[in-house]
Design a protein around this motif. Structure first.
Motif, PDB file in Angstrom:
ATOM      1  N   CYS A  34       0.834  -1.197   0.000  1.00  0.00           N
ATOM      2  CA  CYS A  34       0.000   0.000   0.000  1.00  0.00           C
ATOM      3  C   CYS A  34       0.871   1.251   0.000  1.00  0.00           C
ATOM      4  O   CYS A  34       0.597   2.214  -0.735  1.00  0.00           O
ATOM      5  N   HIS A  35       1.915   1.241   0.804  1.00  0.00           N
ATOM      6  CA  HIS A  35       2.824   2.389   0.860  1.00  0.00           C
ATOM      7  C   HIS A  35       3.469   2.625  -0.510  1.00  0.00           C
ATOM      8  O   HIS A  35       3.579   3.764  -0.971  1.00  0.00           O
ATOM      9  N   LYS A  36       3.891   1.549  -1.165  1.00  0.00           N
ATOM     10  CA  LYS A  36       4.502   1.681  -2.495  1.00  0.00           C
ATOM     11  C   LYS A  36       3.499   2.223  -3.508  1.00  0.00           C
ATOM     12  O   LYS A  36       3.853   3.053  -4.359  1.00  0.00           O
ATOM     13  N   LEU A  37       2.264   1.769  -3.418  1.00  0.00           N
ATOM     14  CA  LEU A  37       1.237   2.291  -4.314  1.00  0.00           C
ATOM     15  C   LEU A  37       0.980   3.769  -4.057  1.00  0.00           C
ATOM     16  O   LEU A  37       0.794   4.551  -5.004  1.00  0.00           O
ATOM     17  N   GLU A  38       0.972   4.166  -2.791  1.00  0.00           N
ATOM     18  CA  GLU A  38       0.785   5.584  -2.460  1.00  0.00           C
ATOM     19  C   GLU A  38       1.912   6.422  -3.043  1.00  0.00           C
ATOM     20  O   GLU A  38       1.674   7.520  -3.566  1.00  0.00           O
ATOM     21  N   THR A  72       7.085   5.260 -15.168  1.00  0.00           N
ATOM     22  CA  THR A  72       6.567   4.340 -14.166  1.00  0.00           C
ATOM     23  C   THR A  72       6.327   2.915 -14.679  1.00  0.00           C
ATOM     24  O   THR A  72       5.845   2.094 -13.938  1.00  0.00           O
ATOM     25  N   GLY A  73       6.649   2.624 -15.907  1.00  0.00           N
ATOM     26  CA  GLY A  73       6.393   1.294 -16.454  1.00  0.00           C
ATOM     27  C   GLY A  73       7.003   0.183 -15.627  1.00  0.00           C
ATOM     28  O   GLY A  73       6.352  -0.798 -15.289  1.00  0.00           O
ATOM     29  N   ASN A  74       8.255   0.340 -15.269  1.00  0.00           N
ATOM     30  CA  ASN A  74       8.925  -0.684 -14.462  1.00  0.00           C
ATOM     31  C   ASN A  74       8.339  -0.749 -13.066  1.00  0.00           C
ATOM     32  O   ASN A  74       8.187  -1.824 -12.497  1.00  0.00           O
ATOM     33  N   ASP A  75       8.016   0.410 -12.492  1.00  0.00           N
ATOM     34  CA  ASP A  75       7.440   0.431 -11.142  1.00  0.00           C
ATOM     35  C   ASP A  75       6.099  -0.278 -11.116  1.00  0.00           C
ATOM     36  O   ASP A  75       5.814  -1.053 -10.224  1.00  0.00           O
ATOM     37  N   VAL A  76       5.247   0.007 -12.106  1.00  0.00           N
ATOM     38  CA  VAL A  76       3.927  -0.612 -12.146  1.00  0.00           C
ATOM     39  C   VAL A  76       4.051  -2.118 -12.290  1.00  0.00           C
ATOM     40  O   VAL A  76       3.409  -2.878 -11.567  1.00  0.00           O
ATOM     41  N   SER A  77       4.913  -2.558 -13.204  1.00  0.00           N
ATOM     42  CA  SER A  77       5.103  -4.002 -13.404  1.00  0.00           C
ATOM     43  C   SER A  77       5.573  -4.673 -12.122  1.00  0.00           C
ATOM     44  O   SER A  77       5.082  -5.729 -11.741  1.00  0.00           O
ATOM     45  N   ARG A  78       6.524  -4.028 -11.446  1.00  0.00           N
ATOM     46  CA  ARG A  78       7.060  -4.601 -10.205  1.00  0.00           C
ATOM     47  C   ARG A  78       5.997  -4.661  -9.131  1.00  0.00           C
ATOM     48  O   ARG A  78       5.846  -5.677  -8.440  1.00  0.00           O
TER      49      ARG A  78
END
Length: 85
Positions: A34-38, A72-78
């Motif tokens: 959740c923190h990473k998504l925020e 954010t492509g890599n972040d979203v995938s991760r």
């Protein structure tokens, strides 16, 4: 009969304690996710705000979808992969 009942209660107590420990671990993982998504949402909002400021200034900029995929492509995938664990 009393000894059998006590064994059953001890076994149930151990199972409940293990279940609580598992639930606490899952909660910790979920809170981290959740923190990473925020953080990702904050980056997206900041990017959107910056893009709108560039647009107001008339500066040419890459398309929003192109910028978002680069940023954010890599972040979203991760994060999606982590959420599936």
């Amino acid at each position: 009969m009393s000894e059998l009942l006590m064994k059953g209660l001890v076994s149930t107590k151990r199972e409940l304690e293990a279940g609580v420990a598992d639930a606490e671990a899952e909660l910790a993982r979920t809170e981290e996710y959740c923190h990473k998504l925020e953080e990702l949402i904050a980056v997206g909002k900041a990017t959107l705000h910056a893009a709108s400021q560039l647009n107001l200034q008339g500066v040419s900029r890459p398309s929003l979808s192109e910028a978002a995929s680069q940023a954010t492509g890599n972040d979203v995938s991760r994060l999606v992969k982590e959420g599936q664990k």
